[in-house]
Scaffold this motif. Sequence first.
Motif, mmCIF file in Angstrom:
data_model
loop_
_atom_site.group_PDB
_atom_site.id
_atom_site.type_symbol
_atom_site.label_atom_id
_atom_site.label_comp_id
_atom_site.label_asym_id
_atom_site.label_seq_id
_atom_site.Cartn_x
_atom_site.Cartn_y
_atom_site.Cartn_z
ATOM 1 N N PRO A 97 3.345 3.547 3.181
ATOM 2 C CA PRO A 97 3.723 2.222 3.677
ATOM 3 C C PRO A 97 3.562 2.159 5.189
ATOM 4 N N ILE A 106 8.038 -2.604 -4.559
ATOM 5 C CA ILE A 106 6.725 -3.174 -4.866
ATOM 6 C C ILE A 106 6.935 -4.327 -5.846
ATOM 7 N N ALA A 137 4.817 -5.588 -0.931
ATOM 8 C CA ALA A 137 5.665 -4.408 -0.700
ATOM 9 C C ALA A 137 6.664 -4.740 0.398
ATOM 10 N N THR A 207 -2.025 -4.387 -0.166
ATOM 11 C CA THR A 207 -1.143 -5.527 -0.402
ATOM 12 C C THR A 207 -1.891 -6.823 -0.079
#
Length: 308
Positions: A97, A106, A137, A207
Amino acid sequence: MAIASSSSSLLLLMFLAFLDHGAAVANLSSIEAAVRDRAFQLFRRTSEIVAVDVPAVLAGAGVEASATRVRSSALWADGVNATVPGLAVAVPPRVVPAPFARRVAIVFVRFLGDASSWLFDAPPGYALAAPVVALLAFDASGPNGGVALRALGAPVRVEFRDISPASGFNATAARCLTFSSGGGKAVAAHAVAMEPGPSCVVSGTATGHYGVAVRVETPPPPPPPRPPPVRERWWVWKVGATAGGVAAASFLAVTVVGAVRWRRRRRREEMERRAMCGEELGRMAVRGSRMPSAKMVRTRPELEEELS
């Protein structure tokens, strides 16, 4: 935190009330914030995938969500494989991350039905073939802020299970798109690799929002208008013939009058020319007066006695 969450959800519900009337533009970030708040209320233990009970107004608009929570160490070592209705997401190992968070939530959001067309705009010449999917996320160990998942190894795979070749889907005419949200609809930003499934294969930052669009054939231009039937056009021919006859008669009359006037003028000019070119008479004195006389006599006089 709970008071802020409740106020944001209330504002969201007031804003999304327009969706019931078919509004074309909605606040995508507010929708995802409401889904995030519901997801954090449902977590019980790590690595459990739970269905998020979204607000009724979102569910009625076609928004579905699932979520899971995982430690960063487990995400790096094992990744995450999530299978939800109509969707399968494979997050491989070696994903971190950014910015770093000890625990990561998530969230998988699917925009079904009209929600995709209201919130996302396909590029010109394309149409969405499946509901758009959001892979989000958040920092589950801090202020619940958003984080990005960066794949340092194998790419992340987002498989759409709502479409298949049996339903008429043509993979050769399809593209896997990512979307970027602005003030209105989220517009297509980039095209990513597509694999059979169909699946979007994402390297680097995983993402975002993903969708599958197919090329739409441009309809042929409409045929030219057919001329009206002859029965409907007879009056047009009649008017045209009458106008043409009047014009022809007028032209003929003007031509005849002009020819007559020209002929008379030519005759008068000819007579004047002949008069000017005639033989000049002589002059003779008769009792003190001069009078014209011919220089010669063409017909000689004869006495009547000689004739008898």
